[in-house]
Each structure stands twice: as structure tokens, then as C-alpha cells.
Design a protein around this motif. Structure first.
Motif, PDB file in Angstrom:
ATOM      1  N   ILE A  92       0.854  -1.180   0.000  1.00 14.43           N
ATOM      2  CA  ILE A  92       0.000   0.000   0.000  1.00 14.43           C
ATOM      3  C   ILE A  92       0.890   1.229   0.000  1.00 14.43           C
ATOM      4  O   ILE A  92       1.677   1.439   0.915  1.00 14.43           O
ATOM      5  CB  ILE A  92      -0.937   0.012   1.218  1.00 14.43           C
ATOM      6  CG1 ILE A  92      -1.849  -1.226   1.192  1.00 14.43           C
ATOM      7  CG2 ILE A  92      -1.772   1.290   1.244  1.00 14.43           C
ATOM      8  CD1 ILE A  92      -2.739  -1.346   2.397  1.00 14.43           C
ATOM      9  N   THR A  93       0.790   2.022  -1.039  1.00 12.54           N
ATOM     10  CA  THR A  93       1.627   3.221  -1.146  1.00 12.54           C
ATOM     11  C   THR A  93       0.975   4.445  -0.522  1.00 12.54           C
ATOM     12  O   THR A  93       1.645   5.425  -0.229  1.00 12.54           O
ATOM     13  CB  THR A  93       1.942   3.517  -2.623  1.00 12.54           C
ATOM     14  OG1 THR A  93       0.698   3.661  -3.340  1.00 12.54           O
ATOM     15  CG2 THR A  93       2.727   2.366  -3.248  1.00 12.54           C
ATOM     16  N   GLY A  94      -0.333   4.397  -0.315  1.00 13.92           N
ATOM     17  CA  GLY A  94      -1.041   5.530   0.284  1.00 13.92           C
ATOM     18  C   GLY A  94      -1.292   5.306   1.759  1.00 13.92           C
ATOM     19  O   GLY A  94      -0.621   4.521   2.427  1.00 13.92           O
ATOM     20  N   GLN A  95      -2.288   5.979   2.283  1.00 11.94           N
ATOM     21  CA  GLN A  95      -2.647   5.884   3.700  1.00 11.94           C
ATOM     22  C   GLN A  95      -4.058   5.343   3.829  1.00 11.94           C
ATOM     23  O   GLN A  95      -4.964   5.781   3.136  1.00 11.94           O
ATOM     24  CB  GLN A  95      -2.545   7.264   4.355  1.00 11.94           C
ATOM     25  CG  GLN A  95      -2.968   7.270   5.826  1.00 11.94           C
ATOM     26  CD  GLN A  95      -2.798   8.643   6.454  1.00 11.94           C
ATOM     27  OE1 GLN A  95      -1.903   9.392   6.125  1.00 11.94           O
ATOM     28  NE2 GLN A  95      -3.686   8.974   7.370  1.00 11.94           N
ATOM     29  N   LYS A  96      -4.235   4.377   4.715  1.00 17.18           N
ATOM     30  CA  LYS A  96      -5.540   3.786   4.964  1.00 17.18           C
ATOM     31  C   LYS A  96      -6.011   4.163   6.368  1.00 17.18           C
ATOM     32  O   LYS A  96      -5.237   4.127   7.326  1.00 17.18           O
ATOM     33  CB  LYS A  96      -5.490   2.257   4.842  1.00 17.18           C
ATOM     34  CG  LYS A  96      -5.012   1.735   3.489  1.00 17.18           C
ATOM     35  CD  LYS A  96      -6.000   2.038   2.378  1.00 17.18           C
ATOM     36  CE  LYS A  96      -5.544   1.440   1.063  1.00 17.18           C
ATOM     37  NZ  LYS A  96      -6.438   1.739  -0.056  1.00 17.18           N
ATOM     38  N   THR A  97      -7.266   4.521   6.485  1.00 19.30           N
ATOM     39  CA  THR A  97      -7.856   4.842   7.775  1.00 19.30           C
ATOM     40  C   THR A  97      -8.873   3.771   8.132  1.00 19.30           C
ATOM     41  O   THR A  97      -9.804   3.505   7.384  1.00 19.30           O
ATOM     42  CB  THR A  97      -8.556   6.217   7.742  1.00 19.30           C
ATOM     43  OG1 THR A  97      -7.591   7.225   7.403  1.00 19.30           O
ATOM     44  CG2 THR A  97      -9.165   6.543   9.104  1.00 19.30           C
ATOM     45  N   PHE A  98      -8.679   3.126   9.286  1.00 23.07           N
ATOM     46  CA  PHE A  98      -9.577   2.077   9.754  1.00 23.07           C
ATOM     47  C   PHE A  98     -10.333   2.602  10.974  1.00 23.07           C
ATOM     48  O   PHE A  98      -9.804   2.619  12.087  1.00 23.07           O
ATOM     49  CB  PHE A  98      -8.794   0.816  10.114  1.00 23.07           C
ATOM     50  CG  PHE A  98      -8.017   0.241   8.958  1.00 23.07           C
ATOM     51  CD1 PHE A  98      -8.604  -0.681   8.106  1.00 23.07           C
ATOM     52  CD2 PHE A  98      -6.713   0.632   8.712  1.00 23.07           C
ATOM     53  CE1 PHE A  98      -7.900  -1.210   7.033  1.00 23.07           C
ATOM     54  CE2 PHE A  98      -5.999   0.119   7.641  1.00 23.07           C
ATOM     55  CZ  PHE A  98      -6.601  -0.814   6.801  1.00 23.07           C
ATOM     56  N   ALA A  99     -11.543   3.067  10.742  1.00 18.81           N
ATOM     57  CA  ALA A  99     -12.318   3.697  11.812  1.00 18.81           C
ATOM     58  C   ALA A  99     -12.660   2.712  12.922  1.00 18.81           C
ATOM     59  O   ALA A  99     -12.807   3.086  14.075  1.00 18.81           O
ATOM     60  CB  ALA A  99     -13.599   4.307  11.235  1.00 18.81           C
ATOM     61  N   GLY A 100     -12.798   1.435  12.581  1.00 18.37           N
ATOM     62  CA  GLY A 100     -13.168   0.436  13.579  1.00 18.37           C
ATOM     63  C   GLY A 100     -11.996  -0.227  14.254  1.00 18.37           C
ATOM     64  O   GLY A 100     -12.175  -1.145  15.048  1.00 18.37           O
ATOM     65  N   GLY A 101     -10.754   0.220  13.944  1.00 20.36           N
ATOM     66  CA  GLY A 101      -9.580  -0.379  14.554  1.00 20.36           C
ATOM     67  C   GLY A 101      -9.046  -1.538  13.730  1.00 20.36           C
ATOM     68  O   GLY A 101      -9.635  -1.949  12.730  1.00 20.36           O
TER      69      GLY A 101
END
Length: 298
Positions: A92-101
């Protein structure tokens, strides 16, 4: 498998239909023999295709191909810019946001971190990473925020109940400072931000030159600025050394103690001294103050 025109409908999507027996024009010129089975089987195949694809399978795109291409490359692989796979290795070259952890299994989180962080380290940024259970690392864990543990951290045989929050130190490095009979500031620490419940450990050291007259020297550490409310065992809120009576020569003094924070805010601590009987002179590099803020609660 069904043959179009046999009258058995369509086998799709379970199997592909066939059209082995082609239709031919009738012997009469300009006429074609129409059989109901052919029309009905073709209709059944069309209905089966529509049922399998569903309504608006292209979504907001113009075709199903462009819709699928949104999350897949031309080879059929997942496009890492849009999809996080649940198995295998993915870059993954970008940023991932995991709201649920994130629930990490036995393999854990691993890889190379950018910047000054060496491979094998984990970089955690944000307010408060929280580890309610055991944390095991073979390298270094660094964070730009706070790390709290709901228990004891063991390093060898030494238990640590609290973690360092902030550290300050200051040393008198220039000019001989004259210490009169009134309390005079020798060095001050930079302002520190503290919270209620914090514990501030402080220790100071001084060296003075004293003349022929007997002189009583007192040294203390006290808050000199800030809106935080701190307290010590002394009634005036400071930490004092035992008074020393010195005549001629060098007087050295060390003191240590702790302040408890009752109201959070900023605080500036200073090392101060007084010299009653005759003035003394603070020695360069011989006077210093250090403070360590410890926190054991959220």
C-alpha cells in the motif's frame, strides 16, 4: 448444458448454452421457418444473464468493464489504491484509515518504516495508542503521542510503574552569579505541560565560593511561573536543602524531591539560593537543575 432450440430453456449461469443445430431458411424463397423453441430458449438465456448480473451492474459507470476496472488492474489483480485484501501480501503506497480499529493476528505488524525509523520498527502517530494486553517487541517502539500501559513494565528485574512524560535540565554556564541574603534564582527550566496526577521528580546541585565571613547558605527548588498547581511536603510548596554554615572556601549542596500536580497546566521550576551573613558567588557549571515528569494515569 442446453442446446438452444431443444425447448429446454437455458442452462446459464450454471453452464453455458450451445447452438450446435443451426436454423436454416425454409425451401420456399424469402421465407424462414420460425420455431417457438428457439425464441423461448433465447429469451430464457437473456433472462438468466440479467438475473445473474442484477440491476444496474455497471453502477455509476457506463459499462461493467469500467466498473470492475475501478478496483482491479487490467490483469485482474486488485488495485491497491482502492482495495485492502484480507490475505496474501499487499503493498500500500497511500494511507488507509480504519475507523473500527485493526485486529492483528499472530504474525503482527511488520515492515519498514519511513524516515529515521529503521526496518522492523513500528511508527505510531496520533494522540494515544492504547495497548490493553501484552506488547512484545524485538526492536524499538516510538510514538509522537503518549503511550500508556495498564500495568507494570518490566525491564529485567526493574519494575517501572510510570513512564517518562517530559524531561528538562538547565545549568549555569556563564558569569559568576552573586548570591545575596535574599532568595535569588540561579537557573530555571523551560515551561513544562503537566496534568493532574502527574509526579515531578526534581534534583539540583550547587557550588559556591564563600569569603572569610561565616555564611548561611540555603538552596531551594520552587515553582516560579505557570498556571499549574503543584505541591510538595513543605508548607510553602518548595523543596529546601538543610541550611549550611560555611566560612571560606567552596560550599556544595545537592537536593532532590518530588512535586505532585493537583491542577494541570504549565509550570516553570527554578533553582534558587540565599547567602546570609555575606554574599557568595555561584560557580559556573557547578549549579544545575533537572526535572522528570512521570504519569501513571490517563
Amino acid at each position: 448444458m442446453s442446446e438452444i432450440g431443444d425447448g429446454n430453456g437455458s442452462s446459464y449461469p450454471g453452464a453455458l448454452d450451445t447452438n450446435a443445430s443451426l436454423e436454416y431458411n425454409a425451401a420456399v424463397s424469402s421465407r424462414t421457418k420460425a420455431r417457438a423453441e428457439v425464441v423461448n430458449d433465447l429469451a430464457a438465456a437473456i433472462i438468466a444473464i440479467e438475473t445473474t448480473l442484477g440491476v444496474n451492474p455497471q453502477g455509476a459507470k457506463s459499462t461493467v468493464v469500467s466498473y470492475l476496472g475501478q478496483e482491479h488492474t487490467t490483469t485482474g489483480a486488485h488495485n491497491d489504491a482502492y482495495v485492502v485484501t484480507t490475505s496474501g501480501i499487499q503493498t500500500i503506497t497511500g494511507q488507509k484509515t480504519f475507523a473500527g480499529g485493526i485486529n492483528v493476528g499472530a504474525s503482527g505488524i511488520w515492515g519498514s518504516s519511513p524516515g529515521s525509523y529503521a526496518p522492523g520498527q513500528i511508527r505510531l502517530s496520533g494522540d494515544i495508542p492504547w495497548f490493553p494486553n501484552d506488547v512484545q517487541v524485538s526492536g524499538i517502539v516510538r510514538t509522537s503521542g503518549d503511550i500508556y500501559f495498564d500495568g507494570i513494565i518490566n525491564q529485567g528485574a526493574i519494575p517501572w510503574a510510570r513512564l517518562k512524560r517530559d524531561h528538562q535540565q538547565a545549568t549555569l554556564t556563564s558569569g559568576g552569579l552573586t548570591i545575596p541574603s535574599g532568595m535569588t534564582t540561579i537557573v530555571s527550566l523551560s515551561p513544562m505541560t503537566v496534568k493532574a496526577g502527574d509526579l515531578i521528580l526534581v534534583w539540583g546541585e550547587t557550588s559556591f565560593t564563600v569569603g572569610a565571613t561565616t555564611t548561611q547558605i540555603r538552596v531551594r527548588i520552587i515553582k516560579t511561573a505557570g498556571d499549574a498547581v503543584i505541591a510538595s511536603n513543605d508548607t510553602d510548596g518548595g523543596i529546601d536543602s538543610t541550611p549550611q554554615f560555611v566560612q571560606s572556601g567552596i560550599s556544595e549542596c545537592a537536593l532532590a524531591g518530588a512535586f505532585s500536580v493537583t491542577t494541570g497546566g504549565t509550570v516553570t521550576l527554578s533553582l534558587r539560593a540565599s547567602s546570609a551573613g555575606a554574599d557568595s558567588t555561584a560557580i559556573n557549571n557547578g549549579c544545575g537543575l533537572r526535572a522528570l515528569v512521570l504519569r501513571d494515569s490517563l
